[in-house]
Design a protein around this motif. Structure first.
Motif, PDB file in Angstrom:
ATOM      1  N   CYS A  68      -8.858  -4.336  -6.185  1.00  0.00           N
ATOM      2  CA  CYS A  68      -8.888  -3.061  -5.475  1.00  0.00           C
ATOM      3  C   CYS A  68      -9.864  -2.078  -6.112  1.00  0.00           C
ATOM      4  O   CYS A  68     -10.441  -1.224  -5.429  1.00  0.00           O
ATOM      5  CB  CYS A  68      -7.480  -2.454  -5.431  1.00  0.00           C
ATOM      6  N   SER A  72     -12.522  -1.694  -2.634  1.00  0.00           N
ATOM      7  CA  SER A  72     -12.292  -0.338  -2.143  1.00  0.00           C
ATOM      8  C   SER A  72     -10.822  -0.188  -1.768  1.00  0.00           C
ATOM      9  O   SER A  72     -10.113  -1.164  -1.560  1.00  0.00           O
ATOM     10  CB  SER A  72     -13.172  -0.030  -0.921  1.00  0.00           C
ATOM     11  N   THR A  73     -10.401   1.055  -1.675  1.00  0.00           N
ATOM     12  CA  THR A  73      -9.073   1.362  -1.166  1.00  0.00           C
ATOM     13  C   THR A  73      -9.246   2.289   0.035  1.00  0.00           C
ATOM     14  O   THR A  73     -10.356   2.753   0.320  1.00  0.00           O
ATOM     15  CB  THR A  73      -8.204   2.036  -2.238  1.00  0.00           C
ATOM     16  N   PHE A  74      -8.152   2.568   0.728  1.00  0.00           N
ATOM     17  CA  PHE A  74      -8.283   3.390   1.927  1.00  0.00           C
ATOM     18  C   PHE A  74      -7.021   4.207   2.163  1.00  0.00           C
ATOM     19  O   PHE A  74      -5.962   3.949   1.579  1.00  0.00           O
ATOM     20  CB  PHE A  74      -8.581   2.521   3.154  1.00  0.00           C
ATOM     21  N   GLU A 100      -8.885  -0.906  12.096  1.00  0.00           N
ATOM     22  CA  GLU A 100      -9.901  -0.696  11.060  1.00  0.00           C
ATOM     23  C   GLU A 100     -10.623   0.639  11.233  1.00  0.00           C
ATOM     24  O   GLU A 100     -11.036   1.261  10.251  1.00  0.00           O
ATOM     25  CB  GLU A 100     -10.926  -1.838  11.097  1.00  0.00           C
ATOM     26  N   LYS A 103      -9.096   3.836   9.440  1.00  0.00           N
ATOM     27  CA  LYS A 103      -9.023   3.879   7.982  1.00  0.00           C
ATOM     28  C   LYS A 103     -10.175   4.702   7.402  1.00  0.00           C
ATOM     29  O   LYS A 103     -11.282   4.702   7.940  1.00  0.00           O
ATOM     30  CB  LYS A 103      -9.082   2.466   7.394  1.00  0.00           C
ATOM     31  N   PHE A 105     -12.152   4.726   3.915  1.00  0.00           N
ATOM     32  CA  PHE A 105     -12.311   3.941   2.697  1.00  0.00           C
ATOM     33  C   PHE A 105     -12.907   4.800   1.578  1.00  0.00           C
ATOM     34  O   PHE A 105     -13.718   5.699   1.821  1.00  0.00           O
ATOM     35  CB  PHE A 105     -13.208   2.726   2.957  1.00  0.00           C
ATOM     36  N   THR A 107     -14.859   4.365  -2.051  1.00  0.00           N
ATOM     37  CA  THR A 107     -15.531   3.514  -3.039  1.00  0.00           C
ATOM     38  C   THR A 107     -16.280   4.329  -4.094  1.00  0.00           C
ATOM     39  O   THR A 107     -16.795   3.780  -5.060  1.00  0.00           O
ATOM     40  CB  THR A 107     -16.550   2.589  -2.346  1.00  0.00           C
ATOM     41  N   THR A 236      -3.485   5.471  -2.637  1.00  0.00           N
ATOM     42  CA  THR A 236      -4.214   4.846  -1.538  1.00  0.00           C
ATOM     43  C   THR A 236      -3.612   3.475  -1.239  1.00  0.00           C
ATOM     44  O   THR A 236      -2.664   3.035  -1.898  1.00  0.00           O
ATOM     45  CB  THR A 236      -5.708   4.692  -1.897  1.00  0.00           C
ATOM     46  N   CYS A 238      -4.478  -0.783  -0.336  1.00  0.00           N
ATOM     47  CA  CYS A 238      -5.455  -1.845  -0.556  1.00  0.00           C
ATOM     48  C   CYS A 238      -4.888  -3.139   0.043  1.00  0.00           C
ATOM     49  O   CYS A 238      -3.701  -3.439  -0.127  1.00  0.00           O
ATOM     50  CB  CYS A 238      -5.736  -2.009  -2.048  1.00  0.00           C
TER      51      CYS A 238
END
Length: 363
Positions: A68, A72-74, A100, A103, A105, A107, A236, A238
């Motif tokens: 993660c 990336s996490t979201f 999707e 979300k 994200f 990073t 977040t 993941c």
């Protein structure tokens, strides 16, 4: 850590010879130290302790943490305005239903320490360029007359040498002032470009970040939508995929805690305010430079304000006879010479220099 931060003090040391002004130094020295300090603090926080901690069942925790962090996490943006504890578990944490597009994200947290470092390099660049162009000119012609710790004969010899230089090099300092003012303009360009790039870096959230944070005080607690939590979420989600025993694809939905964002959110609110202050100061500085350039009749007053020991008539004479480059040089000499020496040199210089600026005289 203390030793590393202590090494940055060299950027803030007081100069014995000033070749620039205070706002220029705030941009080049203080802002550079500020960004380097933030970069070092975030780097230390990132590598001392665990920058991310994910909650997942049935998988090795360190594997999910590593995945993660490097991917990336979201969060779900529409979940930030829902009631925590009843509608959602944490701000921005809700079921994604495999949508999707819904979300958001994150990073950037991997790159913050590096971005801050390169921002510091960019802030120091105008000083580096100016030091190269200036080449120690002021230091060489001041010759220690800023301290006047010398005998009377030595002081008079240095004063005569300085006066001789000024008389022989009239009309030879156009590029001196042009390069310095260009470096000041470069400071403003650097700040504006950095703010634009930071806004892109944070998906368009940086420009209004500070104003939204300040606006929180007028909103009731139960209605607050914390922009710091939105831009720098503490929790977040993941998604980790792996194959099961039968070869089927399994999806593991985990919650991840980002303690590093507690540092990031405070760091960038300070950077936002500081960059706004620097933008205002640099805009004001460039307006003042334009004032000097386009309204030469005010140069005597500016020169007189630098050292009131010099009669205003002498300031008018010098401003009338000298081009802008030569005028700027004697203005900067006023910041570095002993006031008494400066008064004597300017008085004699005004008598010996020939009129050059007919345009000013026609004014």
């Amino acid at each position: 850590m203390h030793k590393v931060l202590g090494s940055l003090k060299g950027y803030l040391k007081i100069q014995d010879i000033h070749t620039d002004n205070a706002i220029f130094r705030l941009h080049n020295s203080f802002t550079t130290v500020l960004l380097l300090t933030c970069s070092l603090i975030i780097t230390a926080t990132q590598y001392v302790g665990n920058p991310i901690s994910c909650i997942v069942s049935g998988l090795p925790v360190h594997v999910v943490n590593t995945f993660c962090w490097i991917s990336s996490t979201f969060t779900m943006p529409d979940a930030f305005r829902r009631q925590v504890g009843t509608e959602v578990a944490h701000p921005g944490i809700a079921n994604d239903f495999d949508d999707e597009d819904a979300k958001k994200f994150y990073t950037y947290y991997q790159w913050v320490c590096f971005v801050l470092f390169f921002q510091a390099v960019a802030c120091y660049t105008p000083k580096f360029i100016w030091d190269h162009f200036e080449g120690g000119l002021l230091r060489s012609i001041v010759m220690g007359l800023n301290l006047t710790i010398c005998t009377k004969e030595e002081k008079e010899a240095k004063r005569d040498a300085l006066l001789d230089y000024l008389i022989k090099h009239v009309k030879r300092h156009k590029m001196y002032v042009a390069r310095y003012w260009a470096c000041e303009a470069l400071c403003l360009i650097n700040i504006v470009v950095q703010m634009y790039l930071m806004n892109k870096f944070f998906d368009g959230e940086f420009m209004s970040y500070g104003t939204r944070v300040m606006g929180l005080s007028d909103i009731p607690q139960e209605q607050r939508f914390d922009p710091m939590v939105y831009v720098f979420p503490r929790v977040t989600k993941c998604i980790f995929h792996k194959y099961g025993p039968s070869g089927s694809l399994q999806k593991h939905d985990s919650l991840c805690i980002l303690p590093l964002n507690i540092v990031n959110e405070k760091t960038y609110i300070f950077i936002w305010f500081w960059f706004i202050i620097m933008t205002v100061l640099l805009c004001g500085l460039l307006v003042f430079r334009a004032f000097i350039f386009f309204m030469p009749k005010f140069r005597p007053r500016i020169l007189h304000a630098r050292n009131r020991m010099i009669p205003i008539e002498t300031c008018r004479s010098l401003s009338r006879k000298l081009e802008l480059g030569d005028w700027w040089l004697i203005y900067m000499l006023g910041r570095n010479l002993d006031p008494g020496v400066y008064k004597d040199v300017m008085g004699e210089f005004a008598k010996q220099v020939e009129p050059e600026n007919q345009y000013y005289h026609s004014k």
